[in-house]
Design an enzyme around this catalytic site. Structure first.
Site, PDB file in Angstrom:
ATOM      1  N   GLY A  28       7.572  -9.006 -12.762  1.00 55.19           N
ATOM      2  CA  GLY A  28       7.591  -7.607 -13.183  1.00 55.19           C
ATOM      3  C   GLY A  28       7.051  -7.363 -14.567  1.00 55.19           C
ATOM      4  O   GLY A  28       7.403  -6.364 -15.201  1.00 55.19           O
ATOM      5  N   ASN A  61       3.991  -6.530 -15.362  1.00 57.48           N
ATOM      6  CA  ASN A  61       3.167  -5.310 -15.315  1.00 57.48           C
ATOM      7  C   ASN A  61       4.041  -4.063 -15.234  1.00 57.48           C
ATOM      8  O   ASN A  61       3.726  -3.041 -15.850  1.00 57.48           O
ATOM      9  CB  ASN A  61       2.190  -5.359 -14.130  1.00 57.48           C
ATOM     10  CG  ASN A  61       0.943  -6.140 -14.474  1.00 57.48           C
ATOM     11  OD1 ASN A  61       0.094  -5.673 -15.227  1.00 57.48           O
ATOM     12  ND2 ASN A  61       0.841  -7.359 -13.942  1.00 57.48           N
ATOM     13  N   LYS A  65       8.236  -4.833   8.493  1.00 55.19           N
ATOM     14  CA  LYS A  65       7.247  -3.932   7.876  1.00 55.19           C
ATOM     15  C   LYS A  65       7.502  -2.451   8.196  1.00 55.19           C
ATOM     16  O   LYS A  65       7.409  -1.610   7.298  1.00 55.19           O
ATOM     17  CB  LYS A  65       5.822  -4.327   8.266  1.00 55.19           C
ATOM     18  CG  LYS A  65       5.278  -5.431   7.364  1.00 55.19           C
ATOM     19  CD  LYS A  65       3.793  -5.643   7.536  1.00 55.19           C
ATOM     20  CE  LYS A  65       3.366  -6.999   7.027  1.00 55.19           C
ATOM     21  NZ  LYS A  65       3.562  -7.237   5.618  1.00 55.19           N
ATOM     22  N   ASN A 123      -3.248  -0.809  -6.963  1.00 54.33           N
ATOM     23  CA  ASN A 123      -2.877  -2.220  -7.103  1.00 54.33           C
ATOM     24  C   ASN A 123      -3.624  -2.816  -8.295  1.00 54.33           C
ATOM     25  O   ASN A 123      -4.711  -2.364  -8.652  1.00 54.33           O
ATOM     26  CB  ASN A 123      -3.288  -2.973  -5.827  1.00 54.33           C
ATOM     27  CG  ASN A 123      -2.919  -4.452  -5.868  1.00 54.33           C
ATOM     28  OD1 ASN A 123      -1.806  -4.822  -6.251  1.00 54.33           O
ATOM     29  ND2 ASN A 123      -3.853  -5.310  -5.484  1.00 54.33           N
ATOM     30  N   HIS A 146      -5.147  -6.572  -9.539  1.00 56.33           N
ATOM     31  CA  HIS A 146      -5.482  -7.895  -9.010  1.00 56.33           C
ATOM     32  C   HIS A 146      -6.112  -8.726 -10.131  1.00 56.33           C
ATOM     33  O   HIS A 146      -6.976  -8.227 -10.869  1.00 56.33           O
ATOM     34  CB  HIS A 146      -6.467  -7.738  -7.843  1.00 56.33           C
ATOM     35  CG  HIS A 146      -6.825  -9.046  -7.222  1.00 56.33           C
ATOM     36  ND1 HIS A 146      -5.968  -9.712  -6.363  1.00 56.33           N
ATOM     37  CD2 HIS A 146      -7.930  -9.826  -7.333  1.00 56.33           C
ATOM     38  CE1 HIS A 146      -6.541 -10.839  -5.983  1.00 56.33           C
ATOM     39  NE2 HIS A 146      -7.721 -10.938  -6.556  1.00 56.33           N
TER      40      HIS A 146
HETATM   41  C1  GRF Z   1      -0.283 -10.214 -11.699  1.00 52.95           C
HETATM   42  O1  GRF Z   1      -1.152 -11.237 -12.070  1.00 52.95           O
HETATM   43  C2  GRF Z   1      -0.984  -9.211 -10.809  1.00 52.95           C
HETATM   44  O2  GRF Z   1      -2.346  -9.091 -11.089  1.00 52.95           O
HETATM   45  C3  GRF Z   1      -0.817  -9.817  -9.436  1.00 52.95           C
HETATM   46  O3  GRF Z   1       0.465 -10.387  -9.442  1.00 52.95           O
HETATM   47  C4  GRF Z   1       0.835 -10.718 -10.787  1.00 52.95           C
HETATM   48  C5  GRF Z   1       2.139 -10.028 -11.044  1.00 52.95           C
HETATM   49  O4  GRF Z   1       2.698 -10.351 -12.285  1.00 52.95           O
HETATM   50  N1  GRF Z   1      -1.009  -8.823  -8.417  1.00 52.95           N
HETATM   51  P1  GRF Z   1       3.963  -9.524 -12.817  1.00 52.95           P
HETATM   52  O5  GRF Z   1       5.043  -9.603 -11.734  1.00 52.95           O
HETATM   53  O6  GRF Z   1       3.537  -8.119 -13.068  1.00 52.95           O
HETATM   54  O7  GRF Z   1       4.380 -10.231 -14.050  1.00 52.95           O
END
Ligand code: GRF
Length: 193
Positions: free
Chosen positions: A13, A15, A65, A107, A109
């Site tokens: 988490g 991000n 799902k 999203n 990535h």
């Molecule tokens: C990040 O590298 C994101 O790009 C990918 O999963 C990872 C998640 O990291 N989709 P966090 O849980 O946000 O630390």
């Protein structure tokens, strides 16, 4: 106008934390209405709870799902969320769900898409020997990591990098790029509404 976000996260988490920090600093005019995780032990849940954000845990394994899609859709409808943010959400969402929320799921990535889709993107970049990688924020469509690109940041791959050292360098950029891209995208969305 403040944009309302429903955030989906499976793990650490960081991000999600960067989004909360950007809101706190006034750089992102948003409110997180809920943090939904498919993993009961995801550290993202504790982070949400500490910030007073409602949380929900629902499995998103294959058989679950439809239940997952229903739970998220109900939360989005009840809260009036404008966007669904995948912040390290590690499951594929059903085509029905993506269709229903078309243009409203974002999203992040850890590669410069369309290169290195799917799992372990930094490892794929190191393996391929590219000298530049990075991260991409994109709109989610039914095809994995293939939706319209909103923003990208480039990150150098250095001599001796492993998947972990590259992922850590990319993550720093993710934390800057994701909140900024959400802000830009939401302004366009709310103006167009
Ligand atoms: C990040 O590298 C994101 O790009 C990918 O999963 C990872 C998640 O990291 N989709 P966090 O849980 O946000 O630390």
């Amino acid at each position: 106008m403040t944009v309302k976000l429903t955030v989906l996260a499976s793990g650490r988490g960081s991000n999600f934390g960067a989004i909360l920090d950007a809101i706190e600093r006034g750089e992102l005019d948003a409110r997180v209405t809920a943090l939904i995780s498919d993993q009961p032990d995801a550290p993202a849940l504790a982070r949400a709870q500490a910030a007073g954000i409602p949380t929900l845990v629902q499995s998103c394994r294959k058989a679950d799902k439809p239940a997952f899609a229903q739970a998220v859709t109900e939360q989005v409808q009840q809260s009036g969320s404008d966007l669904i943010i995948l912040a390290g959400f590690m499951r594929l969402l059903s085509a029905d769900f993506v269709e229903r929320h078309a243009g409203r799921i974002l999203n992040i990535h850890p590669s410069l898409l369309p290169s290195f889709k799917g799992l372990d993107a930094p490892a794929q970049a190191v393996e391929a020997g590219v000298k530049i990688s990075g991260c991409t924020v994109h709109v989610v469509t039914a095809d994995m990591d293939a939706g319209p690109i909103i923003a990208q940041a480039a990150v150098p791959v250095q001599e001796g990098d492993t998947a972990d050292t590259l992922a850590a360098r990319i993550l720093v950029e993710e934390h800057r790029l994701f909140p900024a891209a959400i802000e830009t995208y939401s302004r366009q969305l709310l103006v167009g509404a």
